[in-house]
Design a protein around this motif. Structure first.
Motif, PDB file in Angstrom:
ATOM      1  N   ASN A  16      -6.274   7.704 -16.832  1.00  0.00           N
ATOM      2  CA  ASN A  16      -4.881   7.350 -17.071  1.00  0.00           C
ATOM      3  C   ASN A  16      -4.612   5.915 -16.639  1.00  0.00           C
ATOM      4  N   HIS A  17      -5.295   5.453 -15.599  1.00  0.00           N
ATOM      5  CA  HIS A  17      -5.120   4.076 -15.146  1.00  0.00           C
ATOM      6  C   HIS A  17      -5.547   3.098 -16.253  1.00  0.00           C
ATOM      7  N   ALA A  18      -6.665   3.378 -16.905  1.00  0.00           N
ATOM      8  CA  ALA A  18      -7.139   2.513 -17.992  1.00  0.00           C
ATOM      9  C   ALA A  18      -6.165   2.547 -19.165  1.00  0.00           C
ATOM     10  N   ARG A  19      -5.639   3.714 -19.487  1.00  0.00           N
ATOM     11  CA  ARG A  19      -4.674   3.827 -20.584  1.00  0.00           C
ATOM     12  C   ARG A  19      -3.415   3.013 -20.306  1.00  0.00           C
ATOM     13  N   VAL A  20      -2.901   3.129 -19.080  1.00  0.00           N
ATOM     14  CA  VAL A  20      -1.691   2.389 -18.706  1.00  0.00           C
ATOM     15  C   VAL A  20      -1.971   0.890 -18.766  1.00  0.00           C
ATOM     16  N   LEU A  21      -3.092   0.462 -18.225  1.00  0.00           N
ATOM     17  CA  LEU A  21      -3.431  -0.957 -18.236  1.00  0.00           C
ATOM     18  C   LEU A  21      -3.572  -1.480 -19.670  1.00  0.00           C
ATOM     19  N   ALA A  22      -4.198  -0.726 -20.538  1.00  0.00           N
ATOM     20  CA  ALA A  22      -4.355  -1.132 -21.938  1.00  0.00           C
ATOM     21  C   ALA A  22      -3.005  -1.215 -22.639  1.00  0.00           C
ATOM     22  N   THR A  23      -2.114  -0.310 -22.323  1.00  0.00           N
ATOM     23  CA  THR A  23      -0.778  -0.336 -22.917  1.00  0.00           C
ATOM     24  C   THR A  23      -0.027  -1.582 -22.476  1.00  0.00           C
ATOM     25  N   ILE A  24      -0.133  -1.911 -21.206  1.00  0.00           N
ATOM     26  CA  ILE A  24       0.510  -3.129 -20.697  1.00  0.00           C
ATOM     27  C   ILE A  24      -0.127  -4.369 -21.315  1.00  0.00           C
ATOM     28  N   ALA A  25      -1.424  -4.346 -21.527  1.00  0.00           N
ATOM     29  CA  ALA A  25      -2.105  -5.487 -22.148  1.00  0.00           C
ATOM     30  C   ALA A  25      -1.577  -5.735 -23.559  1.00  0.00           C
ATOM     31  N   ASP A  26      -1.193  -4.680 -24.252  1.00  0.00           N
ATOM     32  CA  ASP A  26      -0.636  -4.801 -25.605  1.00  0.00           C
ATOM     33  C   ASP A  26       0.756  -5.409 -25.597  1.00  0.00           C
ATOM     34  N   ASP A  27       1.527  -5.165 -24.525  1.00  0.00           N
ATOM     35  CA  ASP A  27       2.908  -5.652 -24.446  1.00  0.00           C
ATOM     36  C   ASP A  27       3.287  -5.801 -22.981  1.00  0.00           C
ATOM     37  N   HIS A  28       3.347  -7.019 -22.514  1.00  0.00           N
ATOM     38  CA  HIS A  28       3.616  -7.293 -21.093  1.00  0.00           C
ATOM     39  C   HIS A  28       5.049  -6.984 -20.669  1.00  0.00           C
ATOM     40  N   THR A  29       5.901  -6.649 -21.621  1.00  0.00           N
ATOM     41  CA  THR A  29       7.287  -6.312 -21.289  1.00  0.00           C
ATOM     42  C   THR A  29       7.606  -4.850 -21.591  1.00  0.00           C
ATOM     43  N   VAL A  30       6.587  -4.048 -21.810  1.00  0.00           N
ATOM     44  CA  VAL A  30       6.778  -2.646 -22.168  1.00  0.00           C
ATOM     45  C   VAL A  30       7.487  -1.894 -21.042  1.00  0.00           C
ATOM     46  N   ARG A  31       8.379  -0.982 -21.419  1.00  0.00           N
ATOM     47  CA  ARG A  31       9.102  -0.177 -20.433  1.00  0.00           C
ATOM     48  C   ARG A  31       8.247   1.003 -19.984  1.00  0.00           C
ATOM     49  N   MET A  32       8.474   1.434 -18.736  1.00  0.00           N
ATOM     50  CA  MET A  32       7.733   2.588 -18.208  1.00  0.00           C
ATOM     51  C   MET A  32       7.902   3.802 -19.106  1.00  0.00           C
ATOM     52  N   ARG A  33       9.079   3.975 -19.633  1.00  0.00           N
ATOM     53  CA  ARG A  33       9.361   5.106 -20.532  1.00  0.00           C
ATOM     54  C   ARG A  33       8.433   5.057 -21.742  1.00  0.00           C
ATOM     55  N   ASP A  34       8.221   3.861 -22.279  1.00  0.00           N
ATOM     56  CA  ASP A  34       7.359   3.723 -23.450  1.00  0.00           C
ATOM     57  C   ASP A  34       5.878   3.867 -23.094  1.00  0.00           C
ATOM     58  N   ILE A  35       5.503   3.387 -21.909  1.00  0.00           N
ATOM     59  CA  ILE A  35       4.125   3.600 -21.435  1.00  0.00           C
ATOM     60  C   ILE A  35       3.868   5.093 -21.317  1.00  0.00           C
ATOM     61  N   ALA A  36       4.811   5.800 -20.711  1.00  0.00           N
ATOM     62  CA  ALA A  36       4.669   7.246 -20.521  1.00  0.00           C
ATOM     63  C   ALA A  36       4.498   7.958 -21.860  1.00  0.00           C
ATOM     64  N   ALA A  37       5.309   7.586 -22.830  1.00  0.00           N
ATOM     65  CA  ALA A  37       5.229   8.233 -24.141  1.00  0.00           C
ATOM     66  C   ALA A  37       3.892   7.943 -24.813  1.00  0.00           C
ATOM     67  N   ARG A  38       3.457   6.699 -24.767  1.00  0.00           N
ATOM     68  CA  ARG A  38       2.202   6.323 -25.426  1.00  0.00           C
ATOM     69  C   ARG A  38       0.994   6.980 -24.760  1.00  0.00           C
ATOM     70  N   CYS A  39       1.024   7.060 -23.434  1.00  0.00           N
ATOM     71  CA  CYS A  39      -0.110   7.614 -22.680  1.00  0.00           C
ATOM     72  C   CYS A  39      -0.003   9.115 -22.464  1.00  0.00           C
ATOM     73  N   ARG A  40       1.099   9.697 -22.911  1.00  0.00           N
ATOM     74  CA  ARG A  40       1.351  11.130 -22.742  1.00  0.00           C
ATOM     75  C   ARG A  40       1.351  11.521 -21.265  1.00  0.00           C
ATOM     76  N   LEU A  41       2.093  10.743 -20.483  1.00  0.00           N
ATOM     77  CA  LEU A  41       2.253  10.976 -19.053  1.00  0.00           C
ATOM     78  C   LEU A  41       3.737  11.060 -18.731  1.00  0.00           C
ATOM     79  N   THR A  42       4.035  11.512 -17.541  1.00  0.00           N
ATOM     80  CA  THR A  42       5.421  11.461 -17.095  1.00  0.00           C
ATOM     81  C   THR A  42       5.731  10.047 -16.611  1.00  0.00           C
ATOM     82  N   GLU A  43       7.003   9.697 -16.586  1.00  0.00           N
ATOM     83  CA  GLU A  43       7.382   8.380 -16.076  1.00  0.00           C
ATOM     84  C   GLU A  43       6.999   8.243 -14.611  1.00  0.00           C
TER      85      GLU A  43
END
Length: 110
Positions: A16-43
């Motif tokens: 999950n750490h790698a998924r979150v980091l990759a999501t942030i790498a795609d968009d440095h201003t991404v919201r936690m809510r959107d990271i959670a949705a993309r990674c299928r995790l809770t906020e």
């Protein structure tokens, strides 16, 4: 409140750490809510993972208005001894390269 993602019980190649980091790498201003949705995790899980990444020096953030802007520390070495010669930027490069390939193995330019 947002929906709780359906749990995934089988093993996976990426943490999950790698998924979150990759999501942030795609968009440095991404919201936690959107990271959670993309990674299928809770906020809450995303919040904990971001905290872990910041404590260990992989990530920093600054506030710009109401938004967080994340900065990945690309030269940071991966934690596991088996990957001690790999940096975060190398991991993200591999993941980004994978995401740009089609199912048949070709890249969009081919």
């Amino acid at each position: 409140m947002g929906e709780v993602p359906e749990p995934h019980t089988a093993w996976t190649f990426l943490t999950n750490h790698a998924r979150v980091l990759a999501t942030i790498a795609d968009d440095h201003t991404v919201r936690m809510r959107d990271i959670a949705a993309r990674c299928r995790l809770t906020e809450r899980a995303v919040q904990k993972i971001i905290s872990d990444l910041e404590v260990d020096g992989y990530l920093t953030h600054t506030r710009e208005g109401r938004a967080n802007v994340y900065r990945i520390q690309p030269g940071t070495i991966l934690r596991h001894p088996a990957e001690a010669d790999l940096s975060v930027s190398e991991l993200l490069s591999v993941l980004a390269g994978h995401e740009t390939r089609h199912a048949d193995g070709t890249t969009p330019a081919e």
